[in-house]
Design a protein around this motif. Structure first.
Motif, PDB file in Angstrom:
ATOM      1  N   SER A 181       0.855  -1.185   0.000  1.00 24.42           N
ATOM      2  CA  SER A 181       0.000   0.000   0.000  1.00 24.42           C
ATOM      3  C   SER A 181       0.890   1.233   0.000  1.00 24.42           C
ATOM      4  CB  SER A 181      -0.917   0.024   1.223  1.00 24.42           C
ATOM      5  OG  SER A 181      -1.778  -1.093   1.233  1.00 24.42           O
ATOM      6  N   VAL A 182       0.564   2.180  -0.864  1.00 23.26           N
ATOM      7  CA  VAL A 182       1.281   3.455  -0.916  1.00 23.26           C
ATOM      8  C   VAL A 182       0.440   4.488  -0.188  1.00 23.26           C
ATOM      9  CG1 VAL A 182       2.230   5.263  -2.399  1.00 23.26           C
ATOM     10  CG2 VAL A 182       2.346   2.855  -3.123  1.00 23.26           C
ATOM     11  N   VAL A 183       0.971   5.025   0.897  1.00 22.33           N
ATOM     12  CA  VAL A 183       0.274   6.065   1.659  1.00 22.33           C
ATOM     13  C   VAL A 183       1.148   7.311   1.652  1.00 22.33           C
ATOM     14  CG1 VAL A 183      -0.714   6.738   3.876  1.00 22.33           C
ATOM     15  CG2 VAL A 183      -0.813   4.339   3.138  1.00 22.33           C
ATOM     16  N   TYR A 184       0.724   8.304   0.895  1.00 21.80           N
ATOM     17  CA  TYR A 184       1.511   9.543   0.862  1.00 21.80           C
ATOM     18  C   TYR A 184       0.854  10.587   1.761  1.00 21.80           C
ATOM     19  CZ  TYR A 184      -1.655  11.900  -2.493  1.00 21.80           C
ATOM     20  OH  TYR A 184      -2.736  12.502  -3.105  1.00 21.80           O
ATOM     21  N   CYS A 185       1.611  11.094   2.698  1.00 23.61           N
ATOM     22  CA  CYS A 185       1.129  12.109   3.642  1.00 23.61           C
ATOM     23  C   CYS A 185       1.527  13.485   3.118  1.00 23.61           C
ATOM     24  CB  CYS A 185       1.726  11.887   5.029  1.00 23.61           C
ATOM     25  SG  CYS A 185       1.425  10.228   5.694  1.00 23.61           S
ATOM     26  N   TYR A 186       0.623  14.429   3.244  1.00 18.43           N
ATOM     27  CA  TYR A 186       0.863  15.773   2.725  1.00 18.43           C
ATOM     28  C   TYR A 186       0.296  16.804   3.699  1.00 18.43           C
ATOM     29  CZ  TYR A 186      -4.041  15.401   1.331  1.00 18.43           C
ATOM     30  OH  TYR A 186      -5.398  15.234   1.345  1.00 18.43           O
ATOM     31  N   PRO A 187       0.746  18.055   3.641  1.00 17.92           N
ATOM     32  CA  PRO A 187       0.284  19.071   4.610  1.00 17.92           C
ATOM     33  C   PRO A 187      -1.189  19.427   4.444  1.00 17.92           C
ATOM     34  CG  PRO A 187       2.358  19.723   3.586  1.00 17.92           C
ATOM     35  CD  PRO A 187       1.854  18.554   2.801  1.00 17.92           C
ATOM     36  N   LEU A 188      -1.534  20.016   3.327  1.00 22.67           N
ATOM     37  CA  LEU A 188      -2.920  20.364   3.043  1.00 22.67           C
ATOM     38  C   LEU A 188      -3.065  20.678   1.561  1.00 22.67           C
ATOM     39  CD1 LEU A 188      -3.220  23.738   2.666  1.00 22.67           C
ATOM     40  CD2 LEU A 188      -2.883  23.660   5.123  1.00 22.67           C
ATOM     41  N   THR A 189      -4.197  20.311   1.017  1.00 22.74           N
ATOM     42  CA  THR A 189      -4.475  20.578  -0.389  1.00 22.74           C
ATOM     43  C   THR A 189      -5.170  21.921  -0.530  1.00 22.74           C
ATOM     44  OG1 THR A 189      -4.774  18.206  -0.739  1.00 22.74           O
ATOM     45  CG2 THR A 189      -5.524  19.668  -2.482  1.00 22.74           C
ATOM     46  N   GLY A 190      -4.627  22.779  -1.371  1.00 24.69           N
ATOM     47  CA  GLY A 190      -5.231  24.077  -1.592  1.00 24.69           C
ATOM     48  C   GLY A 190      -6.414  24.009  -2.538  1.00 24.69           C
ATOM     49  N   ARG A 191      -7.220  25.064  -2.507  1.00 23.49           N
ATOM     50  CA  ARG A 191      -8.344  25.188  -3.427  1.00 23.49           C
ATOM     51  C   ARG A 191      -8.248  26.536  -4.109  1.00 23.49           C
ATOM     52  NH1 ARG A 191     -13.461  23.088   0.081  1.00 23.49           N
ATOM     53  NH2 ARG A 191     -14.484  24.691  -1.138  1.00 23.49           N
ATOM     54  N   ALA A 213      -0.914  15.281  -5.766  1.00 29.76           N
ATOM     55  CA  ALA A 213      -2.123  14.480  -5.954  1.00 29.76           C
ATOM     56  C   ALA A 213      -2.362  14.205  -7.433  1.00 29.76           C
ATOM     57  CB  ALA A 213      -3.324  15.204  -5.347  1.00 29.76           C
ATOM     58  N   CYS A 214      -2.161  15.224  -8.268  1.00 24.00           N
ATOM     59  CA  CYS A 214      -2.353  15.046  -9.705  1.00 24.00           C
ATOM     60  C   CYS A 214      -1.329  14.063 -10.279  1.00 24.00           C
ATOM     61  CB  CYS A 214      -2.259  16.390 -10.415  1.00 24.00           C
ATOM     62  SG  CYS A 214      -3.646  17.500 -10.072  1.00 24.00           S
ATOM     63  N   ASP A 215      -0.113  14.080  -9.741  1.00 27.79           N
ATOM     64  CA  ASP A 215       0.912  13.151 -10.222  1.00 27.79           C
ATOM     65  C   ASP A 215       0.539  11.717  -9.864  1.00 27.79           C
ATOM     66  OD1 ASP A 215       3.384  12.817 -11.608  1.00 27.79           O
ATOM     67  OD2 ASP A 215       4.393  12.451  -9.706  1.00 27.79           O
ATOM     68  N   PHE A 216       0.035  11.510  -8.641  1.00 28.89           N
ATOM     69  CA  PHE A 216      -0.414  10.169  -8.265  1.00 28.89           C
ATOM     70  C   PHE A 216      -1.646   9.763  -9.077  1.00 28.89           C
ATOM     71  CE2 PHE A 216       2.264  10.454  -4.436  1.00 28.89           C
ATOM     72  CZ  PHE A 216       2.742   9.147  -4.386  1.00 28.89           C
ATOM     73  N   ASP A 221      -2.600   4.019 -12.464  1.00 32.24           N
ATOM     74  CA  ASP A 221      -2.644   2.723 -13.143  1.00 32.24           C
ATOM     75  C   ASP A 221      -1.255   2.103 -13.254  1.00 32.24           C
ATOM     76  OD1 ASP A 221      -5.348   3.026 -13.370  1.00 32.24           O
ATOM     77  OD2 ASP A 221      -5.315   3.639 -15.483  1.00 32.24           O
ATOM     78  N   ASP A 222      -0.241   2.946 -13.480  1.00 32.46           N
ATOM     79  CA  ASP A 222       1.131   2.440 -13.577  1.00 32.46           C
ATOM     80  C   ASP A 222       1.584   1.871 -12.239  1.00 32.46           C
ATOM     81  OD1 ASP A 222       1.204   3.364 -16.209  1.00 32.46           O
ATOM     82  OD2 ASP A 222       1.955   5.330 -15.599  1.00 32.46           O
ATOM     83  N   LEU A 223       1.237   2.540 -11.142  1.00 32.02           N
ATOM     84  CA  LEU A 223       1.616   2.062  -9.814  1.00 32.02           C
ATOM     85  C   LEU A 223       0.974   0.719  -9.510  1.00 32.02           C
ATOM     86  CD1 LEU A 223       1.259   5.469  -7.918  1.00 32.02           C
ATOM     87  CD2 LEU A 223       3.395   4.235  -8.283  1.00 32.02           C
ATOM     88  N   ILE A 224      -0.291   0.576  -9.858  1.00 29.96           N
ATOM     89  CA  ILE A 224      -0.985  -0.683  -9.632  1.00 29.96           C
ATOM     90  C   ILE A 224      -0.345  -1.790 -10.481  1.00 29.96           C
ATOM     91  CG2 ILE A 224      -3.191  -1.885  -9.809  1.00 29.96           C
ATOM     92  CD1 ILE A 224      -3.049   0.250  -7.586  1.00 29.96           C
ATOM     93  N   ALA A 225       0.054  -1.432 -11.692  1.00 37.67           N
ATOM     94  CA  ALA A 225       0.619  -2.418 -12.611  1.00 37.67           C
ATOM     95  C   ALA A 225       1.949  -2.987 -12.129  1.00 37.67           C
ATOM     96  CB  ALA A 225       0.785  -1.806 -14.001  1.00 37.67           C
ATOM     97  N   LEU A 313       9.215   0.871  -6.980  1.00 38.42           N
ATOM     98  CA  LEU A 313       8.427  -0.345  -7.068  1.00 38.42           C
ATOM     99  C   LEU A 313       8.970  -1.250  -8.184  1.00 38.42           C
ATOM    100  CD1 LEU A 313       4.799   1.023  -6.574  1.00 38.42           C
ATOM    101  CD2 LEU A 313       6.099  -0.382  -4.963  1.00 38.42           C
ATOM    102  N   LYS A 314       9.371  -0.620  -9.273  1.00 45.15           N
ATOM    103  CA  LYS A 314       9.958  -1.409 -10.373  1.00 45.15           C
ATOM    104  C   LYS A 314      11.282  -2.036  -9.975  1.00 45.15           C
ATOM    105  CE  LYS A 314       7.936   1.171 -14.260  1.00 45.15           C
ATOM    106  NZ  LYS A 314       8.258   2.059 -15.405  1.00 45.15           N
TER     107      LYS A 314
END
Length: 318
Positions: A181-191, A213-216, A221-225, A313-314
């Motif tokens: 499981s990949v769990v990425y922790c971040y400060p806060l997402t702006g709006r 978040a957009c990069d993840f 799909d690549d990460l799951i693969a 992961l690769k």
């Protein structure tokens, strides 16, 4: 009494006293030389008018209160006409408040419409960005340094915590399921319609949560693969806020909410303070069978971090 003395007692200007006189609210006597001679009653009237005006009653509508005093009452609001004046003033304020509330709501709608119209954060593949686009990082951001705050994490057991998920319900961190499981922790997402904390761009590693978040999202799909069974984002923001982000950015994974920073308290995840809040530093955990297998810390640039995880992961197949 001279006009200057009346003005001093009431805390107004001499011009204001003359204005009250022009309205007929006070009627000073005239001396033989033509100068005005204000009485104690006039000074009281000026003071009462100013006090009522500061409550929101227009000067022109203080007359019933002054007439109440002139009739010998101890207080300007001892008469029925004074009470009616209060009611009228309250009604006027109610109407104005309702109008201002409606105007504020309209401005908020316009702000949100304009802000989100100019944001390409939720459109994968978009090449053109605008100034208000939080998914693009400004040039010259300070690079975070490794302060050793995550050295103890690799190999440690994940605490038995259930965290609210933007997908509904809770997620048990210790029993995420088989696989990595990949769990990425971040400060806060702006709006787009909200300001970030003061000095946000000057805090090493703070800026870039939407970009991350957009990069993840784009590499999900690549990460799951290559062996990631699941991906989660995690912050101290409330679930409702995270659900808006998931929907707006079209994220294919859920966000976990740790408003009480319980994970930080139990295993010592690094945090920092900004805008009067304690926030998570950017850190990513690879969790397998309830154990932290690998840690990414510090993380920079955040808009390329999912690719860093993908490469690891690769290079480290399960």
């Amino acid at each position: 009494m001279k006009i200057s003395e009346v003005a001093r007692r009431a805390g107004v200007t001499a011009k204001t006293v003359r204005y009250y006189e022009a309205l007929g609210l006070i009627r000073p006597a005239r001396l033989a030389n033509g100068y005005r001679d204000y009485s104690e009653h006039d000074a009281r009237m000026v003071a009462e008018t100013r006090a009522l005006n500061r409550l929101g009653i227009p000067v022109e509508r203080t007359r019933p209160f002054l007439e109440c005093l002139a009739a010998g009452r101890d207080q300007a609001d001892d008469c029925p006409s004074s009470l009616a004046g209060y009611r009228d003033a309250i009604e006027d304020l109610t109407v104005r408040i309702e109008a201002l509330t409606a105007r504020r709501a309209a401005l908020v709608r316009h702000l949100r419409d304009a802000a989100y119209r100019n944001s390409s954060a939720g459109r994968p593949g978009e090449k053109e960005y605008t100034v208000s686009d939080p998914s693009r990082l400004p040039v010259g951001l300070p690079v975070p340094e490794d302060d050793g705050a995550a050295d103890h994490l690799a190999g440690s057991t994940v605490p038995d915590l259930d965290l609210p998920s933007s997908a509904g319900g809770t997620v048990a961190l210790r029993t995420l399921g088989e696989g990595r499981s990949v769990v990425y922790c971040y400060p806060l997402t702006g709006r787009p319609d909200r300001d970030m904390p003061d000095g946000w761009d000057n805090i090493p590693g703070a800026r870039g949560c939407t970009a991350e978040a957009c990069d993840f999202r784009d590499h999900h799909d690549d990460l799951i693969a290559v062996g990631a069974a699941r991906v989660f984002g995690l912050s101290s923001q409330e679930t409702g806020y995270q659900q808006e982000v998931v929907g707006r950015l079209r994220l294919p994974f859920a966000m976990l909410s740790d408003t009480g920073l319980r994970l930080a308290a139990t295993i010592g995840l690094p945090t920092f303070d900004a805008g009067g809040e304690t926030l998570y530093k950017r850190i990513t955990l690879i969790i397998r069978d309830g154990v932290i297998e690998h840690v990414f810390y510090p993380i920079f640039p955040p808009n390329e971090h999912a690719e860093q995880v993908l490469r690891w992961l690769k290079d480290n197949p399960a």
